[in-house]
Scaffold this motif. Structure first.
Motif, PDB file in Angstrom:
ATOM      1  N   LEU A 119      -5.514  64.194  12.644  1.00 49.29           N
ATOM      2  CA  LEU A 119      -5.415  65.477  13.330  1.00 49.29           C
ATOM      3  C   LEU A 119      -4.899  65.334  14.757  1.00 49.29           C
ATOM      4  CD1 LEU A 119      -8.826  66.969  12.147  1.00 49.29           C
ATOM      5  CD2 LEU A 119      -6.557  67.747  11.435  1.00 49.29           C
ATOM      6  N   VAL A 120      -5.128  64.185  15.372  1.00 48.92           N
ATOM      7  CA  VAL A 120      -4.761  63.949  16.765  1.00 48.92           C
ATOM      8  C   VAL A 120      -3.620  62.935  16.797  1.00 48.92           C
ATOM      9  CG1 VAL A 120      -5.582  63.186  19.033  1.00 48.92           C
ATOM     10  CG2 VAL A 120      -7.140  64.386  17.464  1.00 48.92           C
ATOM     11  N   PRO A 121      -2.531  63.224  17.508  1.00 44.14           N
ATOM     12  CA  PRO A 121      -1.439  62.254  17.585  1.00 44.14           C
ATOM     13  C   PRO A 121      -1.924  60.938  18.171  1.00 44.14           C
ATOM     14  CG  PRO A 121      -0.747  64.379  18.462  1.00 44.14           C
ATOM     15  CD  PRO A 121      -2.234  64.461  18.266  1.00 44.14           C
ATOM     16  N   PRO A 122      -1.327  59.823  17.756  1.00 44.34           N
ATOM     17  CA  PRO A 122      -1.696  58.519  18.320  1.00 44.34           C
ATOM     18  C   PRO A 122      -1.713  58.549  19.839  1.00 44.34           C
ATOM     19  CG  PRO A 122      -0.217  58.220  16.478  1.00 44.34           C
ATOM     20  CD  PRO A 122      -0.305  59.698  16.714  1.00 44.34           C
ATOM     21  N   THR A 123      -2.782  58.021  20.417  1.00 46.73           N
ATOM     22  CA  THR A 123      -3.044  58.147  21.852  1.00 46.73           C
ATOM     23  C   THR A 123      -3.543  56.820  22.392  1.00 46.73           C
ATOM     24  OG1 THR A 123      -3.753  60.412  21.394  1.00 46.73           O
ATOM     25  CG2 THR A 123      -4.220  59.557  23.582  1.00 46.73           C
ATOM     26  N   VAL A 124      -3.061  56.423  23.551  1.00 47.76           N
ATOM     27  CA  VAL A 124      -3.439  55.147  24.148  1.00 47.76           C
ATOM     28  C   VAL A 124      -3.610  55.310  25.647  1.00 47.76           C
ATOM     29  CG1 VAL A 124      -1.036  54.455  24.407  1.00 47.76           C
ATOM     30  CG2 VAL A 124      -2.786  52.687  24.324  1.00 47.76           C
ATOM     31  N   LEU A 125      -4.464  54.500  26.230  1.00 53.08           N
ATOM     32  CA  LEU A 125      -4.631  54.432  27.682  1.00 53.08           C
ATOM     33  C   LEU A 125      -3.870  53.206  28.167  1.00 53.08           C
ATOM     34  CD1 LEU A 125      -6.296  56.048  29.840  1.00 53.08           C
ATOM     35  CD2 LEU A 125      -7.967  54.208  29.701  1.00 53.08           C
ATOM     36  N   ARG A 126      -2.967  53.404  29.090  1.00 59.04           N
ATOM     37  CA  ARG A 126      -2.146  52.281  29.555  1.00 59.04           C
ATOM     38  C   ARG A 126      -1.632  52.550  30.972  1.00 59.04           C
ATOM     39  NH1 ARG A 126       3.846  51.732  27.444  1.00 59.04           N
ATOM     40  NH2 ARG A 126       3.975  50.981  29.599  1.00 59.04           N
ATOM     41  N   ASP A 127      -1.051  51.515  31.542  1.00 59.69           N
ATOM     42  CA  ASP A 127      -0.445  51.668  32.855  1.00 59.69           C
ATOM     43  C   ASP A 127       0.942  52.278  32.702  1.00 59.69           C
ATOM     44  OD1 ASP A 127      -0.420  51.443  35.630  1.00 59.69           O
ATOM     45  OD2 ASP A 127       0.650  49.531  35.555  1.00 59.69           O
ATOM     46  N   GLY A 128       1.377  53.009  33.730  1.00 59.93           N
ATOM     47  CA  GLY A 128       2.687  53.638  33.717  1.00 59.93           C
ATOM     48  C   GLY A 128       3.240  53.735  35.118  1.00 59.93           C
ATOM     49  N   PRO A 129       4.373  54.422  35.280  1.00 61.74           N
ATOM     50  CA  PRO A 129       5.010  54.505  36.601  1.00 61.74           C
ATOM     51  C   PRO A 129       4.127  55.125  37.678  1.00 61.74           C
ATOM     52  CG  PRO A 129       6.532  55.211  34.881  1.00 61.74           C
ATOM     53  CD  PRO A 129       5.191  55.047  34.230  1.00 61.74           C
ATOM     54  N   TYR A 130       3.162  55.976  37.299  1.00 62.18           N
ATOM     55  CA  TYR A 130       2.273  56.601  38.269  1.00 62.18           C
ATOM     56  C   TYR A 130       0.823  56.177  38.050  1.00 62.18           C
ATOM     57  CZ  TYR A 130       6.375  59.345  39.347  1.00 62.18           C
ATOM     58  OH  TYR A 130       7.649  59.724  39.704  1.00 62.18           O
ATOM     59  N   GLY A 131       0.655  54.963  37.564  1.00 62.62           N
ATOM     60  CA  GLY A 131      -0.678  54.426  37.375  1.00 62.62           C
ATOM     61  C   GLY A 131      -1.186  54.612  35.960  1.00 62.62           C
ATOM     62  N   THR A 132      -2.444  54.278  35.767  1.00 60.31           N
ATOM     63  CA  THR A 132      -3.066  54.388  34.456  1.00 60.31           C
ATOM     64  C   THR A 132      -3.090  55.836  33.999  1.00 60.31           C
ATOM     65  OG1 THR A 132      -4.451  52.482  34.931  1.00 60.31           O
ATOM     66  CG2 THR A 132      -5.167  53.914  33.138  1.00 60.31           C
ATOM     67  N   GLY A 133      -2.844  56.024  32.715  1.00 63.52           N
ATOM     68  CA  GLY A 133      -2.883  57.374  32.178  1.00 63.52           C
ATOM     69  C   GLY A 133      -2.906  57.374  30.664  1.00 63.52           C
ATOM     70  N   MET A 134      -3.018  58.552  30.119  1.00 65.40           N
ATOM     71  CA  MET A 134      -2.974  58.754  28.683  1.00 65.40           C
ATOM     72  C   MET A 134      -1.528  58.871  28.234  1.00 65.40           C
ATOM     73  SD  MET A 134      -2.418  61.082  26.076  1.00 65.40           S
ATOM     74  CE  MET A 134      -2.433  62.714  26.771  1.00 65.40           C
ATOM     75  N   VAL A 135      -1.175  58.115  27.183  1.00 62.41           N
ATOM     76  CA  VAL A 135       0.152  58.209  26.580  1.00 62.41           C
ATOM     77  C   VAL A 135      -0.048  58.579  25.116  1.00 62.41           C
ATOM     78  CG1 VAL A 135       2.244  56.955  25.942  1.00 62.41           C
ATOM     79  CG2 VAL A 135       1.207  56.589  28.193  1.00 62.41           C
ATOM     80  N   GLN A 136       0.645  59.634  24.702  1.00 64.23           N
ATOM     81  CA  GLN A 136       0.445  60.174  23.361  1.00 64.23           C
ATOM     82  C   GLN A 136       1.786  60.430  22.689  1.00 64.23           C
ATOM     83  OE1 GLN A 136      -1.201  64.357  22.666  1.00 64.23           O
ATOM     84  NE2 GLN A 136      -2.974  63.084  22.153  1.00 64.23           N
ATOM     85  N   GLU A 137       1.825  60.174  21.410  1.00 64.20           N
ATOM     86  CA  GLU A 137       3.036  60.422  20.639  1.00 64.20           C
ATOM     87  C   GLU A 137       3.473  61.881  20.773  1.00 64.20           C
ATOM     88  OE1 GLU A 137       4.503  60.004  15.981  1.00 64.20           O
ATOM     89  OE2 GLU A 137       2.419  60.414  16.455  1.00 64.20           O
ATOM     90  N   TRP A 138       4.751  62.089  20.973  1.00 60.92           N
ATOM     91  CA  TRP A 138       5.319  63.434  21.045  1.00 60.92           C
ATOM     92  C   TRP A 138       5.465  63.997  19.635  1.00 60.92           C
ATOM     93  CZ3 TRP A 138       6.630  66.732  24.937  1.00 60.92           C
ATOM     94  CH2 TRP A 138       7.458  67.818  24.605  1.00 60.92           C
TER      95      TRP A 138
END
Length: 308
Positions: A119-138
């Motif tokens: 029910l929920v798109p794949p979601t991960v916590l990771r580092d990115g250009p503006y720091g740690t954040g939630m990244v989720q499949e579009w």
């Protein structure tokens, strides 16, 4: 109803997010874009792409209440579109600890995956250009509008029609009222159970995204897992009704998975507090004891605002 903040066409801004200096710990795993043929729930290739690939910000989506960035992620020739919500762009809430929304989104995905419900798109916590954040499949909307399921509606009848469940009356202007209804859809009913489990305080219509083949996915789970009852949803149509046999079986499995020594508990301990895990266990146990969908408690607004 697609969420406007998830549709980038013509809505992207090059304005960068302003970091607030906060950081969230503990990057975690991710699941595949498509269900694999093998029993293993996560594809290693997709996990590597979303968790470890190069994250490139393509634009900011200004309609969202928190910073939401439309991105691509690339690794070894593979690319995918995704959403990145940096912790630095989270607005403080009066009833949730600052800087924890991204972790709660990942926890919601982990519980949904443990239920066996995609029910929920794949979601991960990771580092990115503006720091740690939630990244989720579009979730790409279907090209054909006929594939978009009708999940919510306002009708000027006193009772819902066949295939619909009543939520309540709504003011529609000029002293007129209408009946708010949602579809009597098995996937939507699973989501109602999941929301009760994770204590979702913000299940709006705009948080349901249509996917290919008439499916839909649920997003925006930052306001979840509070130790106090915060359930606010548009999916009250089954309130007080018996849970399905499928839901009861899933809840029994989730109850076992939440044992102290289980891997799910260990993973959630990286994302939410011990008190919140204890409350999660109690909500699962309470649903199993009652065998019914929860009803509004009366001490907290039952429907989020705005509802869409």
């Amino acid at each position: 109803m697609p969420a406007p903040e998830r549709i980038p066409t013509g809505r992207l801004s090059a304005v960068p997010v302003e970091p607030a200096g906060r950081a969230a710990p503990l990057p975690g795993p991710v699941a595949p874009q498509e269900p694999p043929a093998a029993p293993e729930p996560a594809g290693a290739r997709t996990l590597a792409l979303l968790a470890d690939g190069e994250l490139t910000v393509r634009g900011r989506i200004p309609e969202a209440s928190n910073a939401v960035l439309y991105c691509t992620v690339a690794q070894d020739g593979d690319t995918a579109a995704c959403v990145y919500k940096p912790v630095a762009g989270e607005r403080p809430l009066w009833d949730f600890p600052d800087g924890t929304l991204a972790q709660r989104e990942v926890a919601a995905y982990e519980v949904a995956r443990a239920c066996g419900w995609d029910l929920v798109p794949p979601t991960v916590l990771r580092d990115g250009p503006y720091g740690t954040g939630m990244v989720q499949e579009w979730i790409e909307p279907p090209e054909n509008s006929d594939e978009v399921p009708e999940l919510l509606a306002l009708v000027e009848d006193e009772e819902p029609g066949p295939g619909w469940k009543a939520v309540g009356s709504a003011q529609i202007g000029e002293g007129r009222t209408a009946l708010l209804v949602h579809a009597d859809h098995p996937r939507l009913r699973r989501l109602a159970v999941l929301d009760a489990v994770i204590n979702n305080g913000d299940r709006k219509g705009g948080h349901l995204l249509p996917g290919a083949g008439g499916e839909f996915f649920a997003i925006d789970h930052g306001v979840t897992f509070h130790a106090e009852d915060k359930l606010r949803t548009l999916l009250w149509g089954w309130a007080g009704e018996p849970l399905t046999d499928e839901a009861l079986e899933v809840l029994r499995g989730l109850d076992r998975a939440l044992e102290d020594t289980g891997p799910l508990t260990a993973r959630l301990a990286e994302l939410i507090t011990d008190d919140e895990i204890a409350a999660l266990r109690e909500r699962v146990a309470g649903l199993l004891r009652s065998g019914r969908h929860p009803e509004p408690g009366g001490e907290w607004p039952a429907i989020p605002w705005p509802p869409v």
